[in-house]
Design an enzyme around this catalytic site. Sequence first.
Site, short mmCIF file in Angstrom:
data_model
loop_
_atom_site.label_atom_id
_atom_site.label_comp_id
_atom_site.label_asym_id
_atom_site.label_seq_id
_atom_site.Cartn_x
_atom_site.Cartn_y
_atom_site.Cartn_z
N ARG A 221 -2.74 37.17 -25.48
CA ARG A 221 -1.85 36.11 -25.98
C ARG A 221 -0.64 36.72 -26.68
O ARG A 221 -0.76 37.73 -27.37
CB ARG A 221 -2.59 35.22 -27.00
CG ARG A 221 -3.65 34.36 -26.35
CD ARG A 221 -4.40 33.54 -27.39
NE ARG A 221 -5.82 33.65 -27.16
CZ ARG A 221 -6.75 33.54 -28.10
NH1 ARG A 221 -6.41 33.31 -29.35
NH2 ARG A 221 -8.01 33.65 -27.79
N ARG B 227 -21.04 25.19 -33.13
CA ARG B 227 -19.65 25.55 -33.39
C ARG B 227 -18.74 24.53 -32.69
O ARG B 227 -18.95 24.22 -31.52
CB ARG B 227 -19.39 26.95 -32.84
CG ARG B 227 -17.99 27.40 -33.10
CD ARG B 227 -17.81 28.81 -32.62
NE ARG B 227 -16.47 29.28 -32.96
CZ ARG B 227 -16.05 30.51 -32.72
NH1 ARG B 227 -16.86 31.38 -32.18
NH2 ARG B 227 -14.84 30.87 -33.05
N GLU C 168 -20.03 34.88 -38.01
CA GLU C 168 -19.70 33.45 -37.93
C GLU C 168 -20.96 32.60 -37.75
O GLU C 168 -21.03 31.49 -38.26
CB GLU C 168 -18.74 33.23 -36.75
CG GLU C 168 -17.35 33.78 -37.03
CD GLU C 168 -16.54 34.09 -35.78
OE1 GLU C 168 -16.83 35.12 -35.13
OE2 GLU C 168 -15.63 33.33 -35.47
N ASN D 64 -23.04 27.88 -29.50
CA ASN D 64 -21.59 27.90 -29.29
C ASN D 64 -21.36 27.68 -27.80
O ASN D 64 -21.50 28.60 -27.00
CB ASN D 64 -21.03 29.25 -29.76
CG ASN D 64 -19.53 29.36 -29.55
OD1 ASN D 64 -18.88 28.39 -29.15
ND2 ASN D 64 -18.99 30.52 -29.83
#
Length: 398
Positions: free
Chosen positions: A238, A90, A383, A7
């Site tokens: 966020r 990824r 993941e 990743n």
Amino acid sequence: MKILVLNAGSSSLKYQLIDMDTEVAIAKGGCERIGIDGSFLKHKSPKGEVVIEKAMPTHKEAISLVLETLVSKENGVLNSMDEIDAVGHRILHSGESFTSSIILTDETIAVCDSNADLGPLHQKANLTGIAACRELMPTTPMVGVFDTTFHLTMPDYAYRYAIPNEYYEKYKIRRYGFHGSSHRYVSTEARKFLGNDDVKIVTCHLGNGSSMAAVKNGKCVDTSMGLTPLAGVPMGTRCGDIDCAVVEYICDKTGKDVHEVLNILNKKSGVSGLSEVSSDFRDLRKAKNAGNEKARLALDSFTYGVKKYIGSYAAAMGGIDALVFTAGIGENDAVIREEVCTGLEFLGIEIDKEENLIRSDAPVHEITAKGGKVRVLVIPTNEELVIARDTKELVFGK
Ligand code: AMP
């Protein structure tokens, strides 16, 4: 069979080497500060944990150091690089170009590159990592697994924004959603655990970035993130869902431009912006318990956001059979789980408060109250395993 999962971020590279016979990671770690002074690799294996400091001007040196470490006498777990049967990468964004994972070739990589505008920072970093890895391992098969493809089963009325059609037709502006591998992993594990494929599940991936998904009979029908990972529930830094006119209003009031304001909405907002304490929920809980009113507001705003999505996704699916919590907060923060579920009894969501407090190593930890209609599950996400499984299947078949 051994699969290396990579990743690549803009200045980082995370990796796991997974033994596919046991589906267990034999070694994992990451390089940080790639292209910056002070770069280092952290590597964990049955031989222990080491930190290796070395200059890594580009991802090529970083991947090279990972491979060297995996075969080294002191810290390695392989005799030679030939033992790596395939590499799974990824990739952030599939756009609408791919609906599942892909074998990486010059042609498919060119398509990924053409989608880079949809997530420039991440996509370019992912592709830089892939290019470096292909150079170092030219004969090893490689697969790309996207964060977005799991959500591509949403119906058009869920993924289209109500803006003029030309923006979708020309620029593909729509809801895509992210954390797809995580929502896919935990919803698959939940269906296996429940012994039933025909279920309506709401998956809550609550971490530094948080997203929700409505998964009906194994297919995603809605998700909270949008064109970018800025939408949805309030997150660490966020803002989540806000009226988009807020952007223009802040620009007018402060003289900042759109890019500066978007940077604030991405990096200085969320629970961090509200609390002025931290983006980390452990710090927020401590501050709230010490009487900090802003930390209380940040936590309440987060749980309220998650609760609203659960209700709306129950409506979207015509009911809810299971609720799944995963990621840093979802797996570890029992208080947040209890607060999210409180008040949702009318949907049939009730948890066993004692069971909820137990830290379990089980792959699926059920916290449903006795008689609770909706099964409430805590499932640690994985993941990397999703990426490794797809890589194995695409390269070697089922
Ligand atoms: P992730 O992005 O999935 O790695 O999640 C990271 C976030 O999980 C951190 O920022 C923390 O807010 C949260 N987290 C991790 N461990 C705990 C814990 N034991 N209790 C509460 N929150 C936690």
